[in-house]
Design an enzyme around this catalytic site. Sequence first.
Site, mmCIF file in Angstrom:
data_model
loop_
_atom_site.group_PDB
_atom_site.id
_atom_site.type_symbol
_atom_site.label_atom_id
_atom_site.label_comp_id
_atom_site.label_asym_id
_atom_site.label_seq_id
_atom_site.Cartn_x
_atom_site.Cartn_y
_atom_site.Cartn_z
ATOM 1 N N HIS A 109 0.843 -1.255 -0.233
ATOM 2 C CA HIS A 109 0.038 0.158 0.064
ATOM 3 C C HIS A 109 1.116 1.299 0.030
ATOM 4 C CE1 HIS A 109 -2.342 -2.887 2.484
ATOM 5 N NE2 HIS A 109 -3.396 -2.547 2.085
ATOM 6 N N ASP A 112 2.305 1.972 3.400
ATOM 7 C CA ASP A 112 3.343 1.033 3.897
ATOM 8 C C ASP A 112 4.596 1.518 3.724
ATOM 9 O OD1 ASP A 112 1.028 -0.543 4.164
ATOM 10 O OD2 ASP A 112 1.361 -1.827 2.478
#
Length: 449
Positions: A109, A112
Amino acid sequence: MADFYVGKKEYFPKIAKIKYEGPKSDNPLAFKYYDAEKKIGKKKMKDHLRFAVAYWHSFCADGADPFGSATHSHPWITGAKTPMEAADLKMDAAFEFFTKLGVGLYCFHDRDVAPEGATPAESEKNLFTLVAKAKKLQKATGVKLLWGTANVFSHPRYMNGAATNPEFGVVALAATQVKTAIDATIELGGQGYTFWGGREGYMSLINTDLKKEKDHLARFLTMARDYGRKHGFKGPFYIEPKPMEPTKHQYDFDSETVIGFLRHYGLDKDFRLNIEANHAELAGHEFAHELETAAAAGFFGSVDANRGDTMNGWDTDQFPISYYETAMAMYAILKAGGFTSGGLNFDAKIRRNSVDPADLFIAHIGGMDAFAVGLEIANKIISDGKIPAFVKKRYSSFNTGDGAKFDKGDMTLEQLAGIGAKAGYGKTGLVSGKQEYLENILNQYLLQH
Ligand code: XUL
Ligand code: CO
């Protein structure tokens, strides 16, 4: 793929490249069944299985749960002075892990990989600083991006949803993230782009305009599709079905629901499904059921490999260990023609009390071995042929004569009923389904492996 990458610091110094040692090995840091180069049918194991590591569980999660704070004190987080420095160290640790484990793909993501900034522009700048690093590391190691995605569910602004939020301003902020995450995926040669619904659902119908929210979700996905295609993204967009959690009801409930949604809104050409084992279980389905349902409708794409716990009803995201489940899943995947641009992404986390640095390796090794066994068994089902032959024979009355006419759509209800009336009741229908016989064969394959 490079043997392994070491950045400014080695994060797993006690762990060397993981090797295949075979079923008799008692080395916890070796593969017992996953033999990357071994040929199964026409392809090598590694090309059948296309394993990917999930950035969020493996490098961002810290073991915190609703009842307690972090238990995993990763050196790549605790050793940094700023969130951007932490992101930089985390990426070094991630590529060291990928290469030591021998996994050629990863998924992330946006958040992240890089922290949110003070403005959308700063968030984009942060992400692209790390994308530039990832690009270099991908080139140096040969590791590739399976898919990218945007986290539009964790920040409090998304508490009422992202694309389905009742407030337009939030929808627009979600767009800043999705647009940038698509750009990042394109820049890194990502093979797919995933949408998991997150909070795209509702907690209560009393405050929800369900039709409007679903229309908005489709509108948003259409815009994302158009943007991606306009900027040269050729891979599939994936929807990852999940019935509940964090919302009470999510619009992407299960495969069948998502297929209907995509067809209804004309998104069926560009979107495929990313099926997660634990999500299937939450929907009251077997993992293989979700895979077969997607494949039957031409929507099979990719997999989030994990498992739930049958004793409770939430998304425990554990590493897969059941050979029966992986065999049935791989059988469904092989029947669907295997992976093209999809893969097996370990959307799984080590337990809160798994605090040794080796535990992250051991968990992935177990998951990879479980899918390697699943692949072998699925291949055995197909090459031995008893089970597929039984299924084929079960439908053989549709191969010729009136059965074939019905099958092709060349018959009216009156004609069909006339055939039934003429034949009469007799013993028609009293044929054994042989479920136990077939289950026993499958168990024999599992045991003989
Ligand atoms: C949540 C989940 C996500 C998606 C990506 O249950 O599975 O991690 O895979 O957003
Ligand atoms: Co997932």
